[in-house]
Design a protein around this motif. Structure first.
Motif, PDB file in Angstrom:
ATOM      1  N   ASN A 590       1.158   7.700  -2.736  1.00  0.00           N
ATOM      2  CA  ASN A 590       0.170   6.526  -2.591  1.00  0.00           C
ATOM      3  C   ASN A 590      -1.079   7.020  -2.003  1.00  0.00           C
ATOM      4  OD1 ASN A 590       1.829   4.306  -3.679  1.00  0.00           O
ATOM      5  ND2 ASN A 590       2.621   4.216  -1.709  1.00  0.00           N
ATOM      6  N   TYR A 607      -4.634   6.329   2.459  1.00  0.00           N
ATOM      7  CA  TYR A 607      -3.920   5.642   1.205  1.00  0.00           C
ATOM      8  C   TYR A 607      -4.827   4.715   0.545  1.00  0.00           C
ATOM      9  CZ  TYR A 607       0.230   7.489   3.904  1.00  0.00           C
ATOM     10  OH  TYR A 607       0.970   8.219   4.415  1.00  0.00           O
ATOM     11  N   GLY A 608      -4.444   4.658  -0.642  1.00  0.00           N
ATOM     12  CA  GLY A 608      -5.345   3.697  -1.656  1.00  0.00           C
ATOM     13  C   GLY A 608      -5.404   2.420  -1.253  1.00  0.00           C
ATOM     14  N   ASP A 609      -4.333   1.978  -0.505  1.00  0.00           N
ATOM     15  CA  ASP A 609      -4.191   0.315   0.049  1.00  0.00           C
ATOM     16  C   ASP A 609      -5.011   0.112   1.129  1.00  0.00           C
ATOM     17  OD1 ASP A 609      -2.412   1.851   1.665  1.00  0.00           O
ATOM     18  OD2 ASP A 609      -0.661   0.845   0.856  1.00  0.00           O
ATOM     19  N   GLY A 610      -5.593   1.164   1.640  1.00  0.00           N
ATOM     20  CA  GLY A 610      -6.449   1.048   2.788  1.00  0.00           C
ATOM     21  C   GLY A 610      -5.632   1.601   4.188  1.00  0.00           C
ATOM     22  N   ARG A 611      -4.709   2.196   4.217  1.00  0.00           N
ATOM     23  CA  ARG A 611      -3.722   2.620   5.324  1.00  0.00           C
ATOM     24  C   ARG A 611      -4.364   4.061   5.780  1.00  0.00           C
ATOM     25  NH1 ARG A 611       2.159   2.830   3.920  1.00  0.00           N
ATOM     26  NH2 ARG A 611       1.349   3.197   1.660  1.00  0.00           N
ATOM     27  N   GLU A 624      -2.396   2.630  10.892  1.00  0.00           N
ATOM     28  CA  GLU A 624      -3.575   1.416  10.741  1.00  0.00           C
ATOM     29  C   GLU A 624      -3.472   0.569  11.458  1.00  0.00           C
ATOM     30  OE1 GLU A 624       0.172   1.140   8.299  1.00  0.00           O
ATOM     31  OE2 GLU A 624      -1.335   2.773   8.250  1.00  0.00           O
ATOM     32  N   ILE A 637     -10.210  -1.910   2.359  1.00  0.00           N
ATOM     33  CA  ILE A 637      -9.643  -2.381   1.078  1.00  0.00           C
ATOM     34  C   ILE A 637      -9.469  -1.351  -0.107  1.00  0.00           C
ATOM     35  CG2 ILE A 637     -10.235  -3.860  -0.740  1.00  0.00           C
ATOM     36  CD1 ILE A 637     -11.555  -5.487   1.272  1.00  0.00           C
ATOM     37  N   ALA A 638     -10.386  -0.664  -0.455  1.00  0.00           N
ATOM     38  CA  ALA A 638     -10.303   0.524  -1.490  1.00  0.00           C
ATOM     39  C   ALA A 638     -10.750   1.862  -1.313  1.00  0.00           C
ATOM     40  CB  ALA A 638     -10.646  -0.329  -2.706  1.00  0.00           C
ATOM     41  N   ASP A 657     -15.437   3.524   1.900  1.00  0.00           N
ATOM     42  CA  ASP A 657     -14.579   2.457   1.525  1.00  0.00           C
ATOM     43  C   ASP A 657     -15.450   1.695   0.373  1.00  0.00           C
ATOM     44  OD1 ASP A 657     -12.772   0.518   1.005  1.00  0.00           O
ATOM     45  OD2 ASP A 657     -12.943  -0.530   3.093  1.00  0.00           O
TER      46      ASP A 657
END
Length: 683
Positions: A590, A607-611, A624, A637-638, A657
């Motif tokens: 991820n 990470y792509g999910d914001g982590r 995070e 967010i992205a 981001d």
């Protein structure tokens, strides 16, 4: 009808209203007979506060008021230019007094308000205080305490704050001493919201209580005062600033306050009440009857022309009747269209006014909200209302100003710093920029990867960055290019590779998915390619970085972070150390980007999910959740890219981001530091 201003003044000392028609530091004045061009319709209201007791500074205050009045009405041009000239000369006069006198220096606060037709211009300097009441609420000027305040008479440089508002009948303006600024804005509702001057002055006495104050209260109205002085024009402040005696009727509490009318000449007779709906109905009937009468007249005229000029042929008769017939039918239709258009436009104007007032009232609620979350909600509501209003009147300056204030308010709540950017180079619309890296130094060259067309560009830097027209983008690498024995394939990522023990020159490194690292050396402009072992084990390499001259390749498809050791200009694989190992599953599948800290080799994974996580020797140091606890209210967010900038303890982590249109800065310890957005508010 143009608005009139009914002004009243109140002078209270230790809770006692003073019986004085000339309060020190207050001025309400209409234009003198010999005003400059453009000043004839301007009405000036001034509130001046000087340090010390008012009775000690009354002579000086009057001199300063005379200076403001004379300079303002002598200067032609815009209202703000005239106010700036008047305030500047007032400041210079007070400054000369302070520099040339052995007595205690005097400093001050000043508010100047100018009414022109239905507009109000406001200029303030020092710790001044003013309120503008509408039927929906009160605006405060300044909206919040400025970061720095320069008093009048301290220095030659002044910080003048300007404001502009559109007035409506029923609005009220209060110019008051700074000592009243601590009172909550809501406490002035009985004074400024749907209140006459006489009633407002009484309420002010209750608000001031046992304190001291000098105030000017102005009511803006489109109705003539019920009682005026004997002359056919309202009582107006004299050019010197001393107001004329108040009218004897209607009765006002004796000498506690003074009320005068300032405005255009108005008849003394009382106009009857008008039923607007009846007037509109009558106007529509009159218009339709006029159109019908015009149609009948046109028909009679056509009949008369037919008798006077008879025709022998049917064709000529048809031709002669065509124009009168068109006139008879067309004119009523045109009249109906015009009348309908007028009413439709009137409806749009009324709707625009409602939306603008609603946006203003919501913005006032946002300024005075008790919590940041409530303020943010009001700001968001204001944006929604402004969008509706802009559909009716695109490009309106007042709406743009309110939108700017909303964005500034939201930025203040979230701690966003706005940054202005300069266009360096405009790529073709068919390009898709997927990677960017900077050369060595503060003004290093810029290298850009166009992933769609598989090309690498060099954008020259230095002083040329100030002028986008002179900056060219040169292609230095492209697909199917022959580099030594290697043919360039799909290029995935770029990085800057500094010189070290193994490689003697700084250069750009590009990851070729055909299993090679391609280097471009800007000093001689030469390009070289070296193969990378175990490239057959790659699944989906996405990013590269370096540490201690080693090469690291992020491969979420494997999932792994491949490690290569430098050997000259090439790289080798060491048995048992082909990839970075983690104590626990790092979920590399991820990860979208990585960075390695040069001081200790710790790995930061995005990470792509914001982590966002940092690992030291394969163990998790922070994640995070730590970032959220450190002040990051809006999560990522992205995110797409991460970069460590700085050396040693001054290093920071920057994350791009696009999901929130910002760049976020963190410390290496996992603390949120700042966030940045573009000045155009589009991200």
């Amino acid at each position: 009808m143009e608005l009139q201003a009914v002004a009243g003044q109140l002078y209270i000392v230790n809770g006692q209203a003073q019986k004085s028609s000339n309060t020190p530091g207050l001025l309400a004045q209409s234009a003198p007979d010999k005003a400059a061009r453009g000043r004839e319709r301007d009405f000036l209201f001034v509130h001046l506060t000087l340090s010390g007791q008012p009775e000690e500074t009354s002579v000086m205050a009057q001199d300063l008021l005379d200076t403001i009045s004379s300079r303002f009405y002598e200067v032609s041009g815009s209202v703000t230019a005239a106010l700036r000239k008047a305030i500047t000369e007032c400041n210079q006069l007070l400054l000369r007094y302070n520099l040339g006198s052995s007595e205690l220096a005097r400093e001050g606060a000043l508010t100047c308000a100018v009414m022109r037709a239905n507009e109000l211009f406001l200029a303030q300097t020092g710790e001044s205080f003013a309120l503008l009441g509408h039927n929906f609420g009160i605006e405060r000027f300044p909206p919040s305490r400025p970061n720095s305040i320069t008093p009048l008479g301290r220095t030659a440089g002044l910080d003048i704050r300007y404001f502009h508002n559109w007035l409506q009948a029923g609005d009220s303006l209060l110019l008051a001493d700074p000592r009243l600024s601590h009172i909550p804005t809501e406490a002035f509702n009985p004074v400024l919201v749907d209140s006459a001057v006489e009633d407002g002055l009484e309420e002010l006495e209750d608000i001031v209580g046992q304190d001291s104050a000098r105030v000017i209260l102005v009511e803006f109205t489109d109705e003539a005062p019920g009682f005026l002085p004997d002359a056919d024009r309202p009582a107006v402040a004299s050019p010197s600033g001393q107001q004329l005696p108040p009218p004897t009727k209607p009765p006002v509490r004796e000498s506690d306050s003074e009320v005068v009318a300032v405005g255009a000449a108005t008849p003394t007779t009382q106009l009857p009440n008008i039923d607007v709906e009846t007037v509109e109905t009558t106007a529509r009937k009159a218009t339709s009857k006029a159109a019908l009468g015009l149609s009948r007249f046109t028909g009679w005229l056509a009949d008369l022309l037919g008798k006077v000029y008879p025709s022998d042929r049917q064709e000529e008769s048809s031709t002669n009747w065509a124009i009168p017939t068109f006139i008879a039918i067309g004119i009523p239709i045109i009249v109906a269209i015009v009348v309908s258009g007028v009413y439709l436009q009137r409806g749009r104007v009324a709707r625009f006014g409602e939306l603008k007032n609603q946006a203003t009232s919501t913005l006032v609620l946002a300024r005075e909200a008790s919590t940041p979350s409530k303020a943010e909600g009001y700001y968001r509501d204001t944006l929604s209302i402004l969008s509706q209003a802009e559909e009716l009147r695109p490009g309106n300056g007042d709406l743009a100003s309110m939108r700017q204030e909303v964005f500034n308010g939201l930025d203040g709540l979230s701690g966003v710093a706005r940054m202005a950017g300069n266009l360096i180079h405009q790529f073709d619309l068919e390009s898709r920029l997927t990677s960017l890296t900077l050369g060595d130094g503060q003004n290093g060259d810029i290298y850009v990867l166009d992933g769609l067309n598989n090309r690498v560009y060099l954008v020259a830097a230095g002083e040329e960055l100030e002028n986008s027209e002179s900056v060219n983008a040169e292609v230095i690498l492209f697909e199917e290019q022959v580099v030594g024995n290697h043919i360039v394939g799909p290029i995935q990522d770029l990085m800057w590779r500094p010189s070290g023990n193994q490689v003697t020159r700084d250069g750009l490194a590009a990851l070729d998915l055909r299993g090679a690292l391609i280097s471009f050396f800007p000093n001689f402009g030469d390009t070289r390619a070296v193969p990378l072992a175990l490239s057959s084990d790659w699944v989906q390499p996405t990013a590269i970085t370096s540490f201690n001259e080693r090469l690291y390749i992020l491969d979420p498809g494997a999932p792994a972070i491949w490690r290569y050791f430098a050997e000259g200009e090439g790289f080798t694989i060491t048995e048992g150390q082909q990839a970075i190992e983690f104590v626990e599953d790092a979920e590399l599948e991820n990860v979208v980007d990585l960075a390695i800290y040069s001081e200790d080799g710790s790995v930061i994974l995005l990470y792509g999910d914001g982590r966002l996580r940092r690992y030291v020797n394969g163990r998790l140091l922070w994640n995070e959740e730590v970032l959220g606890a450190s002040g990051l209210e809006q999560p990522l967010i992205a995110p797409v890219a991460i970069k460590i900038v700085g050396q040693g303890l001054n290093s920071s982590i920057f994350v791009a981001d696009p999901g929130t249109d910002r760049i976020v800065q963190f410390s290496l310890g996992g603390t949120f530091l700042a966030q940045y957005k573009a000045t155009d508010f589009e991200g």
